[in-house]
Design an enzyme around this catalytic site. Sequence first.
Site, PDB file in Angstrom:
ATOM      1  N   LYS A  80     -45.284 -29.934 -55.223  1.00  0.00           N
ATOM      2  CA  LYS A  80     -46.326 -29.497 -56.156  1.00  0.00           C
ATOM      3  C   LYS A  80     -45.803 -29.595 -57.574  1.00  0.00           C
ATOM      4  O   LYS A  80     -44.678 -29.177 -57.856  1.00  0.00           O
ATOM      5  CB  LYS A  80     -46.688 -28.035 -55.840  1.00  0.00           C
ATOM      6  CG  LYS A  80     -47.774 -27.453 -56.719  1.00  0.00           C
ATOM      7  CD  LYS A  80     -49.134 -27.630 -56.099  1.00  0.00           C
ATOM      8  CE  LYS A  80     -50.272 -27.305 -57.041  1.00  0.00           C
ATOM      9  NZ  LYS A  80     -50.618 -28.427 -57.946  1.00  0.00           N
ATOM     10  N   LYS A 104     -39.197 -22.832 -59.549  1.00  0.00           N
ATOM     11  CA  LYS A 104     -40.298 -21.971 -60.008  1.00  0.00           C
ATOM     12  C   LYS A 104     -41.093 -21.452 -58.816  1.00  0.00           C
ATOM     13  O   LYS A 104     -41.388 -20.264 -58.710  1.00  0.00           O
ATOM     14  CB  LYS A 104     -41.212 -22.810 -60.919  1.00  0.00           C
ATOM     15  CG  LYS A 104     -42.126 -22.005 -61.802  1.00  0.00           C
ATOM     16  CD  LYS A 104     -43.090 -22.894 -62.601  1.00  0.00           C
ATOM     17  CE  LYS A 104     -42.414 -23.783 -63.614  1.00  0.00           C
ATOM     18  NZ  LYS A 104     -43.384 -24.502 -64.477  1.00  0.00           N
ATOM     19  N   LYS A 116     -43.062 -33.653 -59.569  1.00  0.00           N
ATOM     20  CA  LYS A 116     -43.560 -33.869 -60.934  1.00  0.00           C
ATOM     21  C   LYS A 116     -43.931 -35.329 -61.089  1.00  0.00           C
ATOM     22  O   LYS A 116     -43.348 -36.199 -60.438  1.00  0.00           O
ATOM     23  CB  LYS A 116     -42.458 -33.522 -61.944  1.00  0.00           C
ATOM     24  CG  LYS A 116     -42.974 -33.274 -63.344  1.00  0.00           C
ATOM     25  CD  LYS A 116     -43.623 -31.913 -63.412  1.00  0.00           C
ATOM     26  CE  LYS A 116     -43.863 -31.387 -64.759  1.00  0.00           C
ATOM     27  NZ  LYS A 116     -44.061 -29.917 -64.717  1.00  0.00           N
ATOM     28  N   THR A 201     -51.617 -20.373 -67.524  1.00  0.00           N
ATOM     29  CA  THR A 201     -50.227 -20.459 -67.984  1.00  0.00           C
ATOM     30  C   THR A 201     -50.022 -19.579 -69.222  1.00  0.00           C
ATOM     31  O   THR A 201     -49.098 -18.766 -69.284  1.00  0.00           O
ATOM     32  CB  THR A 201     -49.821 -21.923 -68.277  1.00  0.00           C
ATOM     33  OG1 THR A 201     -50.209 -22.721 -67.160  1.00  0.00           O
ATOM     34  CG2 THR A 201     -48.338 -22.058 -68.503  1.00  0.00           C
ATOM     35  N   ASN A 252     -52.883 -25.904 -74.749  1.00  0.00           N
ATOM     36  CA  ASN A 252     -53.419 -25.044 -73.698  1.00  0.00           C
ATOM     37  C   ASN A 252     -52.582 -23.783 -73.451  1.00  0.00           C
ATOM     38  O   ASN A 252     -53.108 -22.721 -73.159  1.00  0.00           O
ATOM     39  CB  ASN A 252     -53.498 -25.882 -72.414  1.00  0.00           C
ATOM     40  CG  ASN A 252     -54.264 -25.173 -71.344  1.00  0.00           C
ATOM     41  OD1 ASN A 252     -55.171 -24.391 -71.641  1.00  0.00           O
ATOM     42  ND2 ASN A 252     -53.893 -25.400 -70.107  1.00  0.00           N
ATOM     43  N   SER A 392     -52.884 -22.528 -59.499  1.00  0.00           N
ATOM     44  CA  SER A 392     -53.084 -23.763 -58.729  1.00  0.00           C
ATOM     45  C   SER A 392     -53.067 -23.443 -57.232  1.00  0.00           C
ATOM     46  O   SER A 392     -53.854 -23.976 -56.446  1.00  0.00           O
ATOM     47  CB  SER A 392     -51.968 -24.772 -59.006  1.00  0.00           C
ATOM     48  OG  SER A 392     -52.258 -25.535 -60.140  1.00  0.00           O
TER      49      SER A 392
HETATM   50  N1  GLU Z   1     -47.631 -28.436 -64.866  1.00  0.00           N
HETATM   51  C1  GLU Z   1     -47.557 -27.028 -64.613  1.00  0.00           C
HETATM   52  C2  GLU Z   1     -46.110 -26.576 -64.503  1.00  0.00           C
HETATM   53  O1  GLU Z   1     -45.228 -27.188 -65.014  1.00  0.00           O
HETATM   54  C3  GLU Z   1     -48.423 -26.621 -63.441  1.00  0.00           C
HETATM   55  C4  GLU Z   1     -48.079 -27.238 -62.139  1.00  0.00           C
HETATM   56  C5  GLU Z   1     -49.117 -27.000 -61.045  1.00  0.00           C
HETATM   57  O2  GLU Z   1     -50.094 -26.310 -61.286  1.00  0.00           O
HETATM   58  O3  GLU Z   1     -48.886 -27.555 -59.973  1.00  0.00           O
HETATM   59  O4  GLU Z   1     -45.818 -25.538 -63.971  1.00  0.00           O
END
Ligand code: GLU
Length: 459
Positions: A80, A104, A116, A201, A252, A392
């Site tokens: 993810k 994370k 990613k 976020t 954002n 998410s």
């Molecule tokens: N891009 C965001 C992050 O770095 C969200 C990732 C997601 O929602 O999967 O945490």
Amino acid sequence: MEEETKKIIQESLDALYEKKEFLPDLTDGVRTQAFNSLSAIISTPNNIHKSFLRVPREDGTIERIPAYRVQHNDSLGPYKGGIRFYEGVNEEEVVNLAFLMTLKNALHQVPFGGGKGGIVINPRNYSEKELNIVSRKYVRYFADVIGPDKDIPAPDMGSGEREMDWMMAEYKKIHHGKPYLGSFTGKSVVNGGSLGRREATGKGVYFTFRYMIHDYVLAHKEQLENSINPFSKTALAHAERPLKMAVQGFGNVGSVAALEAYHCRSLNNQVIAVSDRNVTLFNEDGLDIPSLVAFTSSNRGDLPKDEAELDKSGIQAEIRGRDELLTLPVDVLFLAALEDQIHQGNMEHIQAKIIVEGANAPTTRVADEYLDNQGVIIIPDILANAGGVIVSYLEWLQGRETQYHEESEVFRLLLEKMQETMDTILPQYFGDPYPLRENCFIHAVQRLSTVLHKQGKLY
Ligand code: GLU
């Protein structure tokens, strides 16, 4: 993977190794072997996918745009992580960010692994039609490796719900008749997204700061007063008085965190500076954040960058150089722009005593160490900016049932989860001399390794 990250992994593993209560059943030789195995698993991604997207431009030329999907580890669930649309994207960076996603998710007990994506593109130089093609091509090139139970992308820098909607539509077309709502998160609400995902976020970033420096500190005042840890002193000194804040980045994450700070009147904090890719806006008495948000939403996301635009916006502020924000005399600095913003070149000029990482990896390793030694509290990315991936996860769950929560319920669940994580981490943090980043890494690696051990993978 970047040297700096490798070093942090090794340190977390060394700290875990010291803990005799971790994997205590293993005999010495086997335990050492398990740690070597862990180190190898964590420091290399499972897969690096790279393609060159073939994109016809509106002027008739053809471009081949490099694009990545890195899958770091899926022991805790499907990979993810976001897909960034950014011209500075490179393989090493995406690998590093995928690794941070693994940690994370482990830290916050979100049942996902880490991944990613990145597309080497400056979206501002492409028309909507071209971006649509880029997004769809990305899905076509990586169609076999992504999916609701394999790898679930989301927005990141330079991408948002529009791109996720396009991408999900392409996924649905390719995998006709198969479940598709969970293939991407961060979609628009009408297209199966979750209420509150866009703000998640930024809201989580501000909440993490507020809960840690205010609520938690006041509730554990006595423990902190008796602690010899330098960070306890810093936290106590900031828990009860109004604070001056600066926010780097007004996208954002930064704009929502600034709005949260502005509306959090009970703490009397003031956002006295914000910046974006062009300027810093400064007002000693506090900036009118709602008016700035209104201005940026009708100005392609940019803050007023000259006197004429300031006049038009009706906002009282001084225009300063973009990077001046970082070294202003503030108590709290929110970093919500890019990586590597505080580094050897500016670390000695940082005046804030609390730094909150809304962006991923905005502080370099050297600066991190230097500021830790000054007693500066750095609330790290994997702790502070997990609101996006937490919502998410809620979006993914809601899509499975096609039952959607009210926005207030989404925020309740989000903050509850973030608070749960902090309640696990903070007692140890305020009790021992390790910085918060190390504490978070140790917790995350511990969770990951317990699962790997149970799965019989540490041999
Ligand atoms: N891009 C965001 C992050 O770095 C969200 C990732 C997601 O929602 O999967 O945490």
